[in-house]
Design a protein around this motif. Structure first.
Motif, short mmCIF file in Angstrom:
data_model
loop_
_atom_site.label_atom_id
_atom_site.label_comp_id
_atom_site.label_asym_id
_atom_site.label_seq_id
_atom_site.Cartn_x
_atom_site.Cartn_y
_atom_site.Cartn_z
N ILE A 134 0.50 -1.12 0.48
CA ILE A 134 0.25 0.47 -0.10
C ILE A 134 0.93 1.30 0.02
CG2 ILE A 134 -1.46 1.27 1.30
CD1 ILE A 134 -2.21 -1.86 2.75
N PHE A 135 0.46 2.32 -1.13
CA PHE A 135 1.11 3.11 -1.02
C PHE A 135 0.14 4.96 -0.93
CE2 PHE A 135 3.04 0.13 -3.12
CZ PHE A 135 4.52 -0.02 -3.17
N ARG A 136 1.18 5.73 -0.97
CA ARG A 136 0.31 6.80 -1.03
C ARG A 136 0.88 7.90 -1.40
NH1 ARG A 136 2.88 11.06 0.13
NH2 ARG A 136 3.51 10.80 2.00
N ILE A 137 0.39 8.82 -2.95
CA ILE A 137 1.48 9.54 -3.37
C ILE A 137 0.86 10.96 -3.41
CG2 ILE A 137 0.36 9.14 -5.68
CD1 ILE A 137 2.80 9.18 -7.23
N LYS A 138 1.88 11.90 -3.68
CA LYS A 138 1.49 13.81 -3.38
C LYS A 138 0.97 13.01 -5.41
CE LYS A 138 2.97 14.93 0.81
NZ LYS A 138 1.05 15.71 1.13
N LEU A 139 0.92 13.57 -5.91
CA LEU A 139 0.50 13.05 -7.53
C LEU A 139 -0.02 14.87 -7.97
CD1 LEU A 139 0.81 11.34 -9.66
CD2 LEU A 139 -2.64 11.29 -9.77
N PHE A 140 1.40 15.76 -8.64
CA PHE A 140 1.51 17.23 -8.41
C PHE A 140 0.84 18.02 -8.15
CE2 PHE A 140 2.18 13.79 -12.25
CZ PHE A 140 3.90 14.18 -11.99
N ALA A 152 3.26 23.64 -9.51
CA ALA A 152 2.60 24.44 -10.64
C ALA A 152 3.52 25.51 -11.45
CB ALA A 152 1.08 25.40 -9.42
N GLY A 153 3.31 25.38 -11.94
CA GLY A 153 4.36 25.49 -12.96
C GLY A 153 4.70 24.93 -14.37
N ILE A 154 5.41 24.18 -13.82
CA ILE A 154 6.08 22.78 -14.31
C ILE A 154 5.81 21.52 -14.28
CG2 ILE A 154 8.31 21.09 -14.00
CD1 ILE A 154 9.82 23.17 -11.93
N HIS A 155 4.27 21.43 -13.81
CA HIS A 155 3.72 20.50 -13.77
C HIS A 155 2.56 20.65 -14.35
CE1 HIS A 155 6.99 17.56 -13.76
NE2 HIS A 155 7.51 17.87 -13.08
N ASP A 156 1.54 21.52 -14.69
CA ASP A 156 0.36 22.23 -15.26
C ASP A 156 -0.41 21.55 -15.77
OD1 ASP A 156 0.82 24.48 -13.71
OD2 ASP A 156 0.84 25.98 -14.92
N GLY A 157 -1.74 21.14 -15.09
CA GLY A 157 -2.37 19.63 -15.35
C GLY A 157 -1.79 18.19 -15.75
N ASP A 158 -0.64 17.79 -15.12
CA ASP A 158 -0.35 16.31 -15.36
C ASP A 158 -1.24 15.70 -14.12
OD1 ASP A 158 1.57 17.61 -16.63
OD2 ASP A 158 3.45 17.36 -15.78
N GLN A 159 -1.67 15.73 -13.07
CA GLN A 159 -2.74 15.26 -12.06
C GLN A 159 -3.87 14.97 -12.75
OE1 GLN A 159 -5.26 17.13 -8.81
NE2 GLN A 159 -3.28 16.56 -7.90
N ILE A 164 5.69 9.62 -10.85
CA ILE A 164 6.58 10.83 -10.16
C ILE A 164 7.35 11.33 -11.08
CG2 ILE A 164 6.92 9.06 -8.14
CD1 ILE A 164 9.98 8.33 -9.61
N GLY A 165 7.16 12.95 -10.33
CA GLY A 165 7.67 14.25 -11.43
C GLY A 165 8.86 14.63 -12.24
N TRP A 166 10.31 13.87 -11.39
CA TRP A 166 11.03 14.04 -11.84
C TRP A 166 12.24 14.22 -13.15
CZ3 TRP A 166 10.36 12.14 -6.92
CH2 TRP A 166 10.52 13.55 -5.64
N GLY A 167 12.37 15.34 -14.23
CA GLY A 167 12.43 15.54 -15.10
C GLY A 167 12.81 16.02 -15.84
N ASP A 187 6.22 14.85 -24.28
CA ASP A 187 4.90 15.88 -24.50
C ASP A 187 6.23 16.53 -25.06
OD1 ASP A 187 2.74 16.50 -25.69
OD2 ASP A 187 2.73 17.56 -23.03
N LYS A 188 5.89 17.32 -26.41
CA LYS A 188 6.04 18.86 -26.78
C LYS A 188 7.84 18.94 -26.90
CE LYS A 188 1.87 20.91 -26.46
NZ LYS A 188 1.28 22.42 -25.54
N GLU A 189 8.70 17.38 -27.32
CA GLU A 189 9.52 17.48 -26.87
C GLU A 189 10.52 17.96 -25.98
OE1 GLU A 189 11.07 20.26 -30.65
OE2 GLU A 189 10.12 19.44 -32.14
N LYS A 190 9.84 17.53 -24.68
CA LYS A 190 10.45 17.43 -23.57
C LYS A 190 10.29 16.06 -22.70
CE LYS A 190 6.85 20.08 -21.09
NZ LYS A 190 6.68 21.35 -20.39
N CYS A 191 10.44 15.86 -21.47
CA CYS A 191 9.99 15.15 -20.51
C CYS A 191 9.10 15.61 -19.99
CB CYS A 191 11.15 13.88 -19.92
SG CYS A 191 10.71 12.87 -18.83
N ARG A 192 7.80 15.37 -20.19
CA ARG A 192 6.81 16.04 -19.11
C ARG A 192 6.41 15.43 -18.10
NH1 ARG A 192 0.11 16.44 -21.24
NH2 ARG A 192 -0.27 17.28 -19.14
N MET A 193 7.29 13.95 -17.25
CA MET A 193 7.15 13.95 -15.85
C MET A 193 8.37 12.89 -16.16
SD MET A 193 3.07 12.19 -15.48
CE MET A 193 2.31 14.02 -16.18
N GLY A 194 8.25 12.62 -15.42
CA GLY A 194 9.02 10.60 -14.73
C GLY A 194 8.66 9.46 -14.85
N LEU A 195 8.88 9.03 -14.46
CA LEU A 195 8.67 7.21 -14.05
C LEU A 195 6.72 7.16 -14.34
CD1 LEU A 195 11.34 5.55 -12.71
CD2 LEU A 195 10.88 6.29 -14.97
#
Length: 248
Positions: free
Chosen positions: A3-9, A14-21, A32-35, A103-111
């Motif tokens: 069982i896990f708990r995640i803080k999902l974007f 905000a700014g870097i990962h707008d809309g990723d959640q 996870i968002g490291w990218g 996405d759009k020629e960049k790494c939008r989010m990590g794994l």
């Protein structure tokens, strides 16, 4: 099953990962968002090599990254979307299968992994889950203290096909709403107070609700302020102008 708990974007990204959640929830993904947001898209092997080098000294990254790699098919993940809005996800891919989102020629989010999300009624979410989601902590953690809730989570996730039979530790089920209700019931039954329902509003910042004492010539008032976990209510809140004005 783990069982896990995640803080999902969250708002912190905000700014870097707008809309990723929203992207993850709609496409049934956990991520996870490291990218490398400002660099061209990369392949998964190159991503792993570079991200491990770049963030090797980041404690949050190391814990979250290792937990992500441990996620396996059938594991549960809890996430808070907004206040009183919780989702329970189930991993549908093996631990050695994951990808990244370019996405759009960049790494939008990590794994990312495939994770089917289901909305859970707030009153059915254990207080231990709510506390873990709202308190500060790493992006992705494993919740070992919820292992005895596995059957309950199976039931929440698939009520139509799962019959829940076991008993649970009620203390782990209690959340802040429950604590407010229990304290109010106690004050009414044991101490002779009556709750004033109209005082239980979101605009009342310092108290949960106001109470009046039964059978006294001079009106006696009481107010309730509940905290969860190790948080404490400090006496200096009574110096606030809101209390002075209303003569609590």
């Amino acid at each position: 099953m783990n069982i896990f708990r995640i803080k999902l974007f969250t708002k912190a990204t905000a700014g870097i990962h707008d809309g990723d959640q929203d992207y993850c929830i709609k496409n049934n993904l956990v991520a996870i968002g490291w990218g490398f947001e400002d660099e061209p898209e990369i392949e998964i092997d190159e991503y792993k090599k570079r991200v491990e080098e770049k963030f090797s000294k980041d404690k949050n990254f190391k814990i979250s990254y290792n937990n992500f790699l441990r996620m396996n098919k059938g594991d549960f993940v809890w996430v808070e979307i907004n206040a009183r809005d919780y989702r329970l996800g189930k991993i549908t891919e093996k631990d050695d299968k994951y990808s990244i989102v370019n996405d759009k020629e960049k790494c939008r989010m990590g794994l990312t992994k495939k994770c089917i999300w289901k909305k859970i009624n707030f009153n059915a979410v254990p207080g231990e889950v709510i506390n873990s989601c709202t308190q500060k902590g790493c992006t992705l953690i494993q919740k070992h203290n919820l292992n005895d809730f596995k059957e309950y989570f199976e039931y929440l996730y698939d009520k139509d096909n799962y019959i829940f039979k076991n008993n649970l530790d009620y203390k782990k089920l209690l959340h802040y709403d429950d604590l407010e209700d229990l304290l109010g019931l106690y004050l009414q039954k044991e101490k002779g107070y009556f709750i004033i329902p109209s005082t239980n509003k979101s605009s009342t910042k310092l108290i949960e609700y106001e109470l009046r004492k039964e059978g006294t010539c001079k009106v006696e008032k009481a107010c309730v302020q509940c905290k969860t976990g190790t948080s404490k209510v400090k006496d200096d809140i009574f110096n606030n102008e809101e209390f002075k004005r209303d003569e609590f």
